[in-house]
Design an enzyme around this catalytic site. Structure first.
Site, PDB file in Angstrom:
ATOM      1  N   SER A 130       0.838  -1.199   0.000  1.00  0.00           N
ATOM      2  CA  SER A 130       0.000   0.000   0.000  1.00  0.00           C
ATOM      3  C   SER A 130       0.876   1.252   0.000  1.00  0.00           C
ATOM      4  CB  SER A 130      -0.938  -0.036   1.208  1.00  0.00           C
ATOM      5  OG  SER A 130      -1.939   0.940   1.090  1.00  0.00           O
ATOM      6  N   LYS A 143     -23.023  15.428   7.132  1.00  0.00           N
ATOM      7  CA  LYS A 143     -21.980  15.529   8.152  1.00  0.00           C
ATOM      8  C   LYS A 143     -21.783  14.216   8.900  1.00  0.00           C
ATOM      9  CE  LYS A 143     -18.876  17.814  10.401  1.00  0.00           C
ATOM     10  NZ  LYS A 143     -17.636  18.237   9.720  1.00  0.00           N
TER      11      LYS A 143
END
Length: 355
Positions: A189, A241
């Site tokens: 990664s 949110k």
């Protein structure tokens, strides 16, 4: 009654004799009293001499005790002062050697940069910290190569991108100085994100390489709180949110937008690998799928350039160059204590015997 002169003389003589006896008795009594007083004075003088000797003995004992305590205190101060001087000398030599190693001049050098651990701000591999390390490395006018010893499972794509960009920039400014990455256990990664910036990548045949992908994981616990009868109260400003709140079901809009963010980050990763590996990379269905490969597999598809260890790379490509390690800065005393502790433990274990 009549008396004669002879009787009067006898009476006078007897009276004289009695007075003489009384006088003798008085003298003998006075003599005995004087003898008693003399004996008492002698006894008092003897007792006084004994007390004086006792006090003198006590004074001498106390004086010797005080002298001994002062002597012991002086030796204690001496040994403490000597130990402090020895410790300061050792620390001074350690710091001097560290400074000398980090500022080697007059000889061709190869910089070794360890990158070990998770990538993240304030973590094992911090982007801003390693940018400063690269700046220190390239200040050496005798630098002939940079070798990054990589062992990371990945982490923050932001921090990995910061280091990737810094390496690429140095390569453009100093094209004659090669940057080589040697993979130990893994460069996965974000670890491979950084490695792909190098001119060459080497790994062990069993190293784990690749995992070119982006992941975001979590839980949907909204059904659980309903089952146990808990009502969650969340107040937000903005309809999305709380789209990652595990206690709220994710709506379609939130899923689409979050997936778009992950896809964009993944594409940035892919572009970085393509730019770094160039024509050496053989694109297959698995290369950018997030799959991890062994060193042998990675070599076949161009994720790495060969199979070699750090020792092999240094001996083959920089055989006569001075090796200098550049890593995250540590407190000198902490570094010394850690080094001293490791050496002491090693010495202790080497001398230990099993029954």
């Amino acid at each position: 009654m009549s008396w004669t002169e002879e009787e009067d003389k006898k009476n006078q003589q007897n009276l004289t004799n009695q007075q003489g006896e009384l006088f003798e008795e008085d003298n003998s009594g006075q003599n005995r009293n004087s003898d008693k007083e003399s004996d008492s004075s002698k006894s008092s003088e003897t007792k006084l001499d004994d007390n004086q000797q006792l006090w003198r003995l006590l004074e001498k004992t106390l004086s010797d005790n005080v002298i001994e305590k002062r002597r012991a205190r002086r030796w204690k101060i001496f040994f403490r002062f000597t130990s402090l001087i020895i410790l300061l000398c050792i620390v001074g030599l350690w710091l001097g050697r560290s400074a000398l190693d980090s500022n080697v001049t007059g000889q061709n050098t190869v910089a070794i940069i360890p990158m070990d651990g998770v990538i993240g701000s304030g973590g094992d591999i911090d982007g801003n910290e390693y940018v400063d390390i690269l700046d220190d490395v390239y200040r050496n006018p005798d630098l002939k190569g940079v070798v990054i010893n990589m062992n990371s499972p990945g982490g923050s794509p932001v921090q990995a991108g910061i280091i990737y960009d810094a390496i690429r920039q140095k390569e453009k400014l100093y094209p004659s100085i090669p940057v080589i990455v040697v993979v130990e256990d893994m460069a996965a990664s974000g670890g491979y994100y950084i490695a792909s910036a190098a001119n060459k990548i080497y790994a062990n045949r069993a190293s784990l390489v690749g995992s070119i992908g982006v992941i975001s994981s979590g839980f949907d616990l909204s059904g659980l709180i309903k089952k146990i009868g808990v009502e969650r109260r969340t107040f937000t400003s903005g309809r999305n949110k709380d789209f990652l709140d595990p206690f709220v079901p994710m709506n379609k809009e939130g899923k689409e937008k979050w997936q778009a963010i992950l896809d964009e980050t993944h594409q940035q990763f892919i572009d970085a690998v393509k730019a770094g590996r160039g024509d050496r990379l053989k694109i297959t269905n698995d290369v950018f799928s997030g799959m991890v490969f062994t060193g042998q597999q990675a070599q076949k598809i161009g994720l790495i350039d060969g199979l070699a260890s750090l020792h092999d790379v240094l001996n083959s490509q920089f055989p006569n160059d001075k090796q200098v390690i550049y890593g995250p800065k540590q407190d000198p005393l902490d570094e010394f204590a850690k080094k001293f502790g490791v050496e002491f433990a090693t010495k202790l274990l080497s001398n230990a015997k099993l029954n």
